[in-house]
Motif scaffolding. Structure first.
Motif, PDB file in Angstrom:
ATOM      1  N   HIS A 108      -3.347  12.826  -3.339  1.00  0.00           N
ATOM      2  CA  HIS A 108      -4.621  12.414  -3.925  1.00  0.00           C
ATOM      3  C   HIS A 108      -4.489  11.114  -4.711  1.00  0.00           C
ATOM      4  O   HIS A 108      -5.436  10.324  -4.759  1.00  0.00           O
ATOM      5  CB  HIS A 108      -5.225  13.546  -4.763  1.00  0.00           C
ATOM      6  CG  HIS A 108      -5.896  14.570  -3.903  1.00  0.00           C
ATOM      7  ND1 HIS A 108      -7.261  14.710  -3.835  1.00  0.00           N
ATOM      8  CD2 HIS A 108      -5.380  15.473  -3.036  1.00  0.00           C
ATOM      9  CE1 HIS A 108      -7.560  15.661  -2.968  1.00  0.00           C
ATOM     10  NE2 HIS A 108      -6.438  16.143  -2.479  1.00  0.00           N
TER      11      HIS A 108
ATOM     12  N   ALA B 191      -2.583   8.675  -3.779  1.00  0.00           N
ATOM     13  CA  ALA B 191      -2.644   7.672  -2.717  1.00  0.00           C
ATOM     14  C   ALA B 191      -4.081   7.444  -2.270  1.00  0.00           C
ATOM     15  O   ALA B 191      -4.528   6.300  -2.135  1.00  0.00           O
ATOM     16  CB  ALA B 191      -1.785   8.118  -1.535  1.00  0.00           C
ATOM     17  N   ALA B 192      -4.817   8.532  -2.068  1.00  0.00           N
ATOM     18  CA  ALA B 192      -6.201   8.411  -1.600  1.00  0.00           C
ATOM     19  C   ALA B 192      -7.083   7.702  -2.617  1.00  0.00           C
ATOM     20  O   ALA B 192      -7.985   6.958  -2.243  1.00  0.00           O
ATOM     21  CB  ALA B 192      -6.770   9.789  -1.298  1.00  0.00           C
TER      22      ALA B 192
ATOM     23  N   GLY C 291      -6.014   5.497  -4.764  1.00  0.00           N
ATOM     24  CA  GLY C 291      -5.457   4.191  -5.104  1.00  0.00           C
ATOM     25  C   GLY C 291      -4.795   4.158  -6.475  1.00  0.00           C
ATOM     26  O   GLY C 291      -4.729   3.112  -7.105  1.00  0.00           O
TER      27      GLY C 291
ATOM     28  N   TYR D 170       1.176   7.126   1.888  1.00  0.00           N
ATOM     29  CA  TYR D 170       0.393   8.352   2.062  1.00  0.00           C
ATOM     30  C   TYR D 170      -1.103   8.073   2.150  1.00  0.00           C
ATOM     31  O   TYR D 170      -1.862   8.933   2.578  1.00  0.00           O
ATOM     32  CB  TYR D 170       0.669   9.329   0.924  1.00  0.00           C
ATOM     33  CG  TYR D 170       2.101   9.819   0.917  1.00  0.00           C
ATOM     34  CD1 TYR D 170       2.559  10.669   1.913  1.00  0.00           C
ATOM     35  CD2 TYR D 170       2.979   9.420  -0.070  1.00  0.00           C
ATOM     36  CE1 TYR D 170       3.864  11.119   1.926  1.00  0.00           C
ATOM     37  CE2 TYR D 170       4.297   9.863  -0.067  1.00  0.00           C
ATOM     38  CZ  TYR D 170       4.725  10.708   0.931  1.00  0.00           C
ATOM     39  OH  TYR D 170       6.024  11.146   0.938  1.00  0.00           O
ATOM     40  N   GLN D 171      -1.513   6.879   1.753  1.00  0.00           N
ATOM     41  CA  GLN D 171      -2.943   6.567   1.752  1.00  0.00           C
ATOM     42  C   GLN D 171      -3.517   6.611   3.165  1.00  0.00           C
ATOM     43  O   GLN D 171      -4.541   7.249   3.409  1.00  0.00           O
ATOM     44  CB  GLN D 171      -3.202   5.212   1.112  1.00  0.00           C
ATOM     45  CG  GLN D 171      -4.666   4.938   0.884  1.00  0.00           C
ATOM     46  CD  GLN D 171      -4.891   3.688   0.067  1.00  0.00           C
ATOM     47  OE1 GLN D 171      -4.162   2.708   0.199  1.00  0.00           O
ATOM     48  NE2 GLN D 171      -5.896   3.729  -0.789  1.00  0.00           N
ATOM     49  N   SER D 172      -2.845   5.965   4.121  1.00  0.00           N
ATOM     50  CA  SER D 172      -3.376   5.956   5.491  1.00  0.00           C
ATOM     51  C   SER D 172      -3.320   7.360   6.107  1.00  0.00           C
ATOM     52  O   SER D 172      -4.217   7.744   6.847  1.00  0.00           O
ATOM     53  CB  SER D 172      -2.625   4.944   6.356  1.00  0.00           C
ATOM     54  OG  SER D 172      -1.256   5.262   6.404  1.00  0.00           O
TER      55      SER D 172
ATOM     56  N   SER E  64       0.839  -1.200   0.000  1.00  0.00           N
ATOM     57  CA  SER E  64       0.000   0.000   0.000  1.00  0.00           C
ATOM     58  C   SER E  64       0.871   1.246   0.000  1.00  0.00           C
ATOM     59  O   SER E  64       2.018   1.242   0.429  1.00  0.00           O
ATOM     60  CB  SER E  64      -0.933  -0.009   1.202  1.00  0.00           C
ATOM     61  OG  SER E  64      -0.231   0.342   2.360  1.00  0.00           O
ATOM     62  N   ASP E  65       0.298   2.315  -0.462  1.00  0.00           N
ATOM     63  CA  ASP E  65       0.978   3.599  -0.529  1.00  0.00           C
ATOM     64  C   ASP E  65       1.050   4.180   0.876  1.00  0.00           C
ATOM     65  O   ASP E  65       0.035   4.263   1.570  1.00  0.00           O
ATOM     66  CB  ASP E  65       0.183   4.512  -1.467  1.00  0.00           C
ATOM     67  CG  ASP E  65       0.891   5.804  -1.765  1.00  0.00           C
ATOM     68  OD1 ASP E  65       1.394   6.442  -0.815  1.00  0.00           O
ATOM     69  OD2 ASP E  65       0.938   6.174  -2.942  1.00  0.00           O
TER      70      ASP E  65
END
Length: 165
Positions: free
Chosen positions: A84, A86-87, A89, A5-7, A2-3
């Motif tokens: 964005h 990351a958010a 996906g 920055y996503q979390s 996973s990226d």
């Protein structure tokens, strides 16, 4: 994988939705003269030099304010793309933005009152290092164009009040 920055993005979204009163933040800078048009700007614990090119009366010791405005836009775009992506996906290894702004100096030097002192236009390109589809990158660009704070400053007049101290 996973990226990373996503979390971060999701945690901030959730926290701000739960406590919107904590969403408003203030940023500040303080600028002081060095010599001539050369300035030192204090931003948190950082110092940034600002100057004008020789042809505009400066000593060319640093980037000019309008160059820094372009740099602020380019880097804000890149950061917003990264977060964005990351958010959403969207796989994004890297992103770069190149900008060019046109300025008519007659506005700055008060030659023609009909000429505005700011940029008459800004043009640029964004380059992605990504395996995402063109449709995904287009959706990402639309999200970034809606949410980039510095782009918003350029597109929408922001009330500014500067008083004499």
């Amino acid at each position: 994988m996973s990226d990373p920055y996503q979390s971060l993005f999701i945690a901030n979204q959730q926290a701000l939705a739960a406590q919107p009163e904590k969403a408003v933040v203030n940023f500040s800078v303080e600028s002081r003269g060095e010599d001539g048009l050369h300035r030192k700007v204090r931003i948190r614990e950082f110092t940034v030099d600002v100057d004008e090119p020789l042809g505009l009366g400066g000593s060319d010791k640093a980037a000019s304010p309008v160059e820094l405005a372009l740099a602020a836009l380019a880097t804000c775009q890149e950061i917003t793309y990264r977060l964005h992506a990351a958010a959403l996906g969207i796989p994004l290894r890297d992103v770069s933005v190149q900008l060019q702004g046109t300025l008519d100096l007659r506005g700055f030097f008060s030659v023609d009152p009909e000429v505005r002192p700011g940029f008459t236009d800004i043009q640029g390109t964004v380059k992605f290092d990504s395996s995402a589809s063109q449709d995904a990158l287009k959706a990402l660009k639309e999200s970034v164009d809606r949410h980039c704070p510095v782009l918003d400053l350029f597109r929408n007049p922001t009330p500014v009040s500067i008083a004499i101290a």
